[in-house]
Motif scaffolding. Sequence first.
Motif, PDB file in Angstrom:
ATOM      1  N   ALA A   1      -8.644  22.646  89.882  1.00  0.00           N
ATOM      2  CA  ALA A   1      -8.703  23.877  89.173  1.00  0.00           C
ATOM      3  C   ALA A   1      -7.899  25.033  90.028  1.00  0.00           C
ATOM      4  O   ALA A   1      -7.111  25.811  89.722  1.00  0.00           O
ATOM      5  CB  ALA A   1      -9.924  24.499  88.798  1.00  0.00           C
TER       6      ALA A   1
ATOM      7  N   ARG B   1      -4.313  24.218  90.458  1.00  0.00           N
ATOM      8  CA  ARG B   1      -3.516  24.543  89.475  1.00  0.00           C
ATOM      9  C   ARG B   1      -3.396  25.977  89.337  1.00  0.00           C
ATOM     10  O   ARG B   1      -2.184  26.394  89.091  1.00  0.00           O
ATOM     11  CB  ARG B   1      -4.372  23.985  87.987  1.00  0.00           C
ATOM     12  N   ALA B   2      -4.372  26.782  89.649  1.00  0.00           N
ATOM     13  CA  ALA B   2      -4.281  28.077  89.620  1.00  0.00           C
ATOM     14  C   ALA B   2      -3.126  28.606  90.605  1.00  0.00           C
ATOM     15  O   ALA B   2      -2.390  29.541  90.314  1.00  0.00           O
ATOM     16  CB  ALA B   2      -5.577  28.851  89.861  1.00  0.00           C
TER      17      ALA B   2
ATOM     18  N   LEU C   1       7.583  24.271  87.341  1.00  0.00           N
ATOM     19  CA  LEU C   1       6.386  23.463  87.709  1.00  0.00           C
ATOM     20  C   LEU C   1       6.906  21.840  87.334  1.00  0.00           C
ATOM     21  O   LEU C   1       6.145  21.048  87.428  1.00  0.00           O
ATOM     22  CB  LEU C   1       5.397  23.643  86.735  1.00  0.00           C
TER      23      LEU C   1
ATOM     24  N   LYS D   1       4.136  17.859  87.854  1.00  0.00           N
ATOM     25  CA  LYS D   1       3.247  17.661  86.785  1.00  0.00           C
ATOM     26  C   LYS D   1       2.023  16.392  87.225  1.00  0.00           C
ATOM     27  O   LYS D   1       0.760  16.461  87.214  1.00  0.00           O
ATOM     28  CB  LYS D   1       3.872  17.275  85.463  1.00  0.00           C
TER      29      LYS D   1
ATOM     30  N   LEU E   1      -0.535  17.688  89.772  1.00  0.00           N
ATOM     31  CA  LEU E   1      -1.658  18.522  89.064  1.00  0.00           C
ATOM     32  C   LEU E   1      -2.164  17.905  88.008  1.00  0.00           C
ATOM     33  O   LEU E   1      -3.161  18.677  87.506  1.00  0.00           O
ATOM     34  CB  LEU E   1      -0.711  19.894  88.779  1.00  0.00           C
TER      35      LEU E   1
ATOM     36  N   LEU F   1      -1.479  16.872  85.173  1.00  0.00           N
ATOM     37  CA  LEU F   1      -0.677  16.878  83.926  1.00  0.00           C
ATOM     38  C   LEU F   1      -0.040  15.776  83.238  1.00  0.00           C
ATOM     39  O   LEU F   1       0.587  15.357  83.854  1.00  0.00           O
ATOM     40  CB  LEU F   1      -0.010  18.403  83.839  1.00  0.00           C
ATOM     41  N   GLU F   2      -0.031  15.983  81.959  1.00  0.00           N
ATOM     42  CA  GLU F   2       0.623  14.888  81.374  1.00  0.00           C
ATOM     43  C   GLU F   2       2.015  15.454  81.005  1.00  0.00           C
ATOM     44  O   GLU F   2       2.273  16.450  81.016  1.00  0.00           O
ATOM     45  CB  GLU F   2       0.062  14.581  79.834  1.00  0.00           C
TER      46      GLU F   2
END
Lengths: 117, 194
Positions: free
Chosen positions: B121, B124-125, B182, B186, B189, B191-192
């Motif tokens: 988290a 990501r932030a 970004l 991905k 992080l 992310l898909e």
Amino acid sequence: MTDRKDETGLDALFAAARDEAPMPSGDFMMRLQAQALAEMPQAGARAAEPGFFAQLREALGGWKGASGLAAASLVGLWLGISPPAAVSEYWPGASQVSLGEIGLDPASGYDLAWIEG
Amino acid sequence: MPYDAMSDIADEDLLAAYARGDAQAARALTARLGPRVFAHAMRMLGGDRAEAEDVTQEALLRLWRAAPDWRMGEARVTTWLYRVTANLCIDRMRRRRAGPALDAIPEPEDGAPSVAAAMMARARADALQAALMTLPDRQREAVILRHIEGLSNPEIAEIMDLGVRAVESLTARGKRGLEAALSGRKAELGLEDD
């Protein structure tokens, strides 16, 4: 908070940003509170409207302006009542010099038109 | 009255009480608005805590000084504060750009692909914050207000002195800018892909 599901993963990042909201320190919050209290108007301390003479004094430029105006008025009055000898040398008075001699026409064009009808 | 008992009083009513010299209202407003202004300043400025504190102090100082002449029903306190805060931040960003730049943007922490959810988290932030800093000021402001602070488009329009359509356009362009910034991160992080 977003309108629809975001397929690129930005939603997950926004959610992480909300969860990781930057928090101010306790020390800083105390300083903010001290500043709020220091700036707060005192209860019932709204300044009264200034009176008539105070407003007049301000209109004349404060104490300095008002006293200057008063002094100038007194000097003018004194010169009128008792002109010093030095002034007479420059202005002998209407008894000795007629207005025509110093280049002033005592009758204006309007007066002449009135007399002639 | 303790401030938790003031939680259902509107900001505008608290500000009127403040202008009458109510110390409890001063404390309640500071506790309510201080963290919001600070968080917005931190996001706008890219995580510079000292600068965010300066901006928060200045924005609230302006609010306290505006309190005696505040006209009820004309502007919401939060709308006014968001606008003042963003303008102070944008001024600072412009001055900063005039000097040596980029050091202030926080680098994402190393070891981001961690199994710990908390670390993810945080990563990501941080990544989002770094990407936000690549956007033009007004796009960044609109995206933060809409997608992080959760404000409505009409409210953002009022804060930014724009029409609602212009706000929608700014946030859409901002999101495209974030996606581009970004795009290479991905997997890191978690992310898909599309």
